[in-house]
Design an enzyme around this catalytic site. Structure first.
Site, short mmCIF file in Angstrom:
data_model
loop_
_atom_site.label_atom_id
_atom_site.label_comp_id
_atom_site.label_asym_id
_atom_site.label_seq_id
_atom_site.Cartn_x
_atom_site.Cartn_y
_atom_site.Cartn_z
N GLY A 47 0.82 -1.20 0.00
CA GLY A 47 0.00 0.00 0.00
C GLY A 47 0.86 1.25 0.00
N HIS A 53 5.01 2.31 -7.84
CA HIS A 53 4.01 1.24 -7.94
C HIS A 53 3.16 1.41 -9.19
CE1 HIS A 53 4.42 1.50 -3.36
NE2 HIS A 53 4.79 0.25 -3.64
N GLN A 77 8.37 -9.19 7.80
CA GLN A 77 9.59 -8.59 7.24
C GLN A 77 10.06 -7.39 8.06
OE1 GLN A 77 7.44 -7.96 3.49
NE2 GLN A 77 8.40 -5.94 3.40
N MET A 222 11.66 6.92 -5.49
CA MET A 222 10.36 6.94 -4.84
C MET A 222 10.21 5.74 -3.92
SD MET A 222 7.64 8.38 -7.61
CE MET A 222 7.83 10.06 -8.23
#
Length: 360
Positions: A47, A53, A77, A222
């Protein structure tokens, strides 16, 4: 499951997609696609979607009939003292971005045949880890996938449970979705090596596709974690990429030995650390250097000598430290500037790019 809907459908004009919250529902949708002979491109995310993405989702839409996107913040993780609880969760904004992608595809005037974002997989932890998530301690108990020695170097040395968690959740997601192709970004270069090795060694029937790193106007890679930075730390965050450019410059001038290349980056990083330390507390943004790596582009083993023919992968990590002496009204980013923000980046070192100053 109690309190959970089995299916949701969101519409944005003609831009509809299914939200599957359970493995059962996802597999039902996937079977329908299989019977209809639709190819699936899968983009796993946690998300807090950004243009990196979005670029992967667009790539998947160009190469497949349908795109599945997972949004799941995977606890395994994160180490014991890492930022799991504060990790950005921005579904309302993510939903808008996903709808916009479908609208762009629908309105595309080219003759290219695009797929569309058809399914969002948004499970909870009980769904992904039915026996409970494994412990986050290094010697924790549970069902894990470990890819060694690849997972124990670089990022793995600094974050010992990270790739164990990544490999475990990726194995689960790939078993659930069974996509023709799965998409990751080059920014997480070591992660792509781990997933490729896992797919190969466990004979998973999917192709791993890697999209280029998407950068801000000044070159900062990013990342969802950039939201934590705030204005002051954001100005300094580009330092890691700048250190790679220092390596490029000495490589273009003929340096091939690791010592000269490595020192070029470390001397630059140290100089910026000193500059920031000399500033008043209400102006400076301090950072720690985690590592700088000059690695073989095929194995990620550290190189003693870089040849112009093979080149290398330059990668590294820094930790932006908490903001000091925060001023009233200051932009401190998501979380108020009180936490450490870990940033990673990498570029490919090759002679042509080094000579022209290009960031591949």
């Amino acid at each position: 499951m109690s309190g959970r809907t089995m299916q949701k459908i969101l519409s944005y004009g003609q831009s509809s997609f299914v939200i599957a919250e359970t493995v059962q529902r996802l597999r039902q949708v996937r079977r329908e696609a299989l019977l209809a002979r639709r190819t699936i491109g899968f983009v796993p995310t946690m998300g807090a979607l950004h243009e990196g993405h979005i670029a992967l989702i667009r790539q998947a839409a160009k190469e497949n009939d349908q795109v599945y996107v997972s949004i799941y913040v995977n606890p395994t993780q994160f180490g014991v003292n890492e930022d799991l609880k504060s990790y950005p969760r921005t579904w309302p904004e993510d939903e808008v971005k996903l709808k916009q992608i479908n609208t762009e595809i629908k309105n595309d005037s080219s003759k290219m045949k695009w797929g569309n974002v058809s399914t969002i997989f948004m499970p909870n932890t009980e769904e992904i880890y039915p026996s409970g998530p494994p412990s986050s301690e290094v010697d924790g108990q549970g069902s894990f996938v470990t890819i060694t020695p690849l997972s124990s170097k670089l990022e793995g040395a600094s974050r010992p449970v990270f790739f164990r968690g990544v490999a475990t959740v990726c194995m689960k997601l790939l078993n659930i979705v069974q996509p023709e192709r799965v998409y990751f970004g080059q920014k997480d270069i070591q992660q792509t090596f781990v997933v490729k090795r896992m797919v190969k060694d466990f004979h998973l029937d999917t192709e791993v596709r890697v999209g280029p790193t998407v950068r801000e106007a000044d070159g900062l890679a990013m990342s969802s974690r950039n939201a934590y930075l705030g204005k002051r730390r954001r100005r300094v965050a580009i330092v890691l990429l700048n250190s790679f450019e220092e390596i490029q410059q000495v490589f273009a001038k003929g340096a091939r030995n690791r010592r000269y290349l490595y020192n070029a980056a470390m001397e630059y990083l140290s100089s910026i650390q000193k500059q920031q330390l000399a500033l008043p507390k209400n102006q400076r943004a301090l950072f720690d250097i985690d590592y700088v790596s000059i690695a073989d582009p095929n194995t990620m083993d550290e190189l003693d000598e870089v040849t112009p023919e093979a080149g290398a992968i330059l990668s590294g990590a820094i930790k932006m430290l908490p903001i000091e002496d925060i001023q009233e009204g200051e932009d401190t980013g998501y979380g108020g500037g009180t936490g450490t923000v870990r940033l990673i980046d990498n570029i490919r070192l090759d002679l042509l790019s080094a000579k022209v100053g290009y960031i591949p």
